[in-house]
Design an enzyme around this catalytic site. Structure first.
Site, PDB file in Angstrom:
ATOM      1  CG  HIS A  24      -0.704  -0.371   2.478  1.00  0.00           C
ATOM      2  ND1 HIS A  24       0.293   0.242   3.168  1.00  0.00           N
ATOM      3  CD2 HIS A  24      -1.224  -1.292   3.323  1.00  0.00           C
ATOM      4  CE1 HIS A  24       0.382  -0.279   4.381  1.00  0.00           C
ATOM      5  NE2 HIS A  24      -0.514  -1.211   4.496  1.00  0.00           N
ATOM      6  CG  HIS A  78      -3.325  -6.388  12.496  1.00  0.00           C
ATOM      7  ND1 HIS A  78      -4.334  -5.437  12.434  1.00  0.00           N
ATOM      8  CD2 HIS A  78      -2.378  -5.959  11.616  1.00  0.00           C
ATOM      9  CE1 HIS A  78      -3.994  -4.508  11.559  1.00  0.00           C
ATOM     10  NE2 HIS A  78      -2.833  -4.798  11.036  1.00  0.00           N
ATOM     11  CD  GLU A  80      -3.068  -3.640   6.912  1.00  0.00           C
ATOM     12  OE1 GLU A  80      -2.468  -3.381   7.963  1.00  0.00           O
ATOM     13  OE2 GLU A  80      -2.919  -3.000   5.850  1.00  0.00           O
ATOM     14  CG  ASP A  82      -0.835  -7.680   6.174  1.00  0.00           C
ATOM     15  OD1 ASP A  82      -1.904  -7.251   6.646  1.00  0.00           O
ATOM     16  OD2 ASP A  82       0.281  -7.262   6.545  1.00  0.00           O
ATOM     17  CG  HIS A 145      -0.936  -0.281  11.631  1.00  0.00           C
ATOM     18  ND1 HIS A 145      -1.209   0.147  10.339  1.00  0.00           N
ATOM     19  CD2 HIS A 145      -0.917  -1.616  11.576  1.00  0.00           C
ATOM     20  CE1 HIS A 145      -1.329  -0.881   9.536  1.00  0.00           C
ATOM     21  NE2 HIS A 145      -1.153  -1.962  10.253  1.00  0.00           N
ATOM     22  CG  ASP A 164       1.228  -5.057  11.345  1.00  0.00           C
ATOM     23  OD1 ASP A 164       1.635  -6.076  10.757  1.00  0.00           O
ATOM     24  OD2 ASP A 164       0.242  -4.408  10.956  1.00  0.00           O
ATOM     25  CE1 TYR A 192       5.863  -3.742   8.751  1.00  0.00           C
ATOM     26  CE2 TYR A 192       5.571  -2.548  10.807  1.00  0.00           C
ATOM     27  CZ  TYR A 192       5.111  -3.450   9.869  1.00  0.00           C
ATOM     28  OH  TYR A 192       3.884  -4.038  10.038  1.00  0.00           O
ATOM     29  CG  HIS A 225       4.914  -8.014   8.344  1.00  0.00           C
ATOM     30  ND1 HIS A 225       4.374  -8.645   7.242  1.00  0.00           N
ATOM     31  CD2 HIS A 225       3.965  -7.167   8.793  1.00  0.00           C
ATOM     32  CE1 HIS A 225       3.137  -8.189   7.042  1.00  0.00           C
ATOM     33  NE2 HIS A 225       2.858  -7.310   7.979  1.00  0.00           N
TER      34      HIS A 225
HETATM   35 FE1  FEO Z   1      -1.327  -4.058   9.576  1.00  0.00          FE
HETATM   36 FE2  FEO Z   1       0.868  -6.427   8.548  1.00  0.00          FE
HETATM   37  O1  FEO Z   1      -0.784  -5.547   8.660  1.00  0.00           O
END
Ligand code: FEO
Length: 408
Positions: A24, A78, A80, A82, A145, A164, A192, A225
């Site tokens: 993104h 989370h 999101e 991903d 976040h 994250d 990041y 990640h």
């Molecule tokens: Fe906020 Fe890795 O997604």
């Protein structure tokens, strides 16, 4: 690549994404990973899933340890996509007894996947989940976040599953911080932070204070990640403290785009003035530097000098993109000014200055404009601007206010 045991009975079961190059708007030249973790106990828990196209990697890894149908709990730290994209398939396959998430996580899961029939189990900070030999304690990290974000802590393992937080977009065959080059690792972690978490810096400071207050004993941080911090978890927490205070060095950035190299000549003249007064500097041509790499440089810079030629009564498209992105990430504690060449109307300097004011950048002078090509006197004005900016930046250091005014 198959599961990796990160603690006795705790497995990384995530996926490597070598090919993603845009996250993104954040450039990911070295790909990323979507980390998920399986805890084998009297009750078996899966922490997060992966991006939907990688669901088979997740299922294959779990299947090398246990029949996925034996998983009891899915913890969604989370929502999101991903991390939750594969959740509908996993829920269908596993049919967990509980899907554990924050209250905002429940809402977000229903908003994403329309499943009101899932066995949600809402938790708050301090709630625990008994797995048998281990207990999971939850820590809501709202707006770090996303509103749903939370972390899971397993005291028996001294393990923080940090969602994250503390992550990096970097695909590697290695799984741990001590297996890779530390400076490259911290570089990815800084990028990041600068591109995902910078605007939430006050909340990061509160989180670090909260973790300290709770006295969590942590010897491993496993983010969603990148690499797992087992050698130096304190090092990345310290780095987050520094980044969240937006501590800066004697570093200035001259960020610009140029039409016929007139604005570029001005940029070089400004840099001369910065250097004369003892500032280190980097020249970042926006045609050659991605917005997310520029933001990484912004993280520890104290002065931002932004330049654009005027085009169509406005600014160069790359500068418009940069200003929009930077404004959203809210860098703090900077000084700076605008500059640029023009032919007849010359709005660029005014427009950039207005954007800098909106970002609370402390302005030095009114900026410098030069008509068509900069003459000797224009370049002298640019060099003088560089000197003034350097002095203002160094004054911030003397005044001890070079960290964000919110402080800690
Ligand atoms: Fe906020 Fe890795 O997604």
């Amino acid at each position: 690549m198959g599961p990796v045991e990160i603690k006795d009975g705790v497995y990384w079961v995530g996926a490597l994404d070598w090919n993603v190059r845009d996250f993104h708007g954040y450039s990911t030249p070295k790909g990323t990973t979507y980390n998920a973790f399986l805890v084998m106990d009297e009750k078996i828990a899966l922490f997060d899933t992966v991006k939907k196209p990688f669901k088979h990697d997740l299922i294959d890894s779990i299947s090398k340890i246990i029949d996925p149908a034996k998983i009891d709990y899915l913890v969604v730290n989370h929502v999101e996509m991903d991390h939750s994209g594969a959740a509908p398939d996993i829920v269908e396959l596993v049919r967990p007894d509980k899907i554990i998430c924050s209250s905002m996580g429940k809402k977000a899961l229903m908003d994403h996947y329309g499943r009101t029939d899932w066995p949600y189990h809402v938790v708050e900070t301090g709630h625990t989940l008994d797995l048998g030999k281990r207990t999971v304690s939850f820590l809501e990290t709202r707006m770090l976040h996303w509103p749903d974000s939370m972390m899971s802590y397993i005291p028996e393992e001294k393990l923080l599953l940090s969602s994250d937080g503390f992550g990096q977009h970097w695909a590697t065959s290695q799984r741990f911080d001590d297996e890779v080059d530390a400076s490259e690792l911290f570089g990815h972690a800084a990028k990041y932070y600068a591109n995902i978490l910078l605007l939430f810096s006050p909340l990061v400071r509160k989180l670090i204070a909260k973790v300290t207050e709770m006295g969590l004993d942590i010897d491993m941080i496993a983010p969603d990640h990148g690499l797992i911090w087992r050698k130096d978890p304190a090092g990345i927490i310290d780095a987050y403290g520094k980044w969240s205070r937006q501590e800066s060095g004697r570093k200035a950035l001259v960020i610009y785009d140029t039409m016929w190299q007139a604005t570029e000549k001005m940029a070089y003249a400004i840099a001369e003035g910065l250097k004369e007064e003892g500032m280190d500097f980097k020249l970042l041509n926006l045609k050659l530097n991605h917005r997310s790499d520029v933001m990484t440089e912004v993280l520890d810079s104290r002065a931002l000098v932004l330049g654009s030629a005027t085009i169509n009564n406005g600014i160069m498209p790359t500068m418009a993109d940069m200003l929009s992105y930077m404004k959203g990430l809210r860098p703090a504690g900077k000084v700076g000014a605008a500059f640029g060449s023009y032919g007849w109307s010359g709005e660029a300097v005014k427009l950039i200055t207005e954007a800098m004011l909106q970002m609370d950048i402390k302005l030095v002078g009114e900026g410098v404009r030069a008509k068509y090509t900069p003459k000797r006197e224009d370049l002298d004005r640019c060099t003088e601007l560089g000197r003034q900016i350097a002095r203002a930046a160094l004054d911030l250091e003397t005044a001890g206010s070079f960290t964000t005014s919110a402080g800690t």
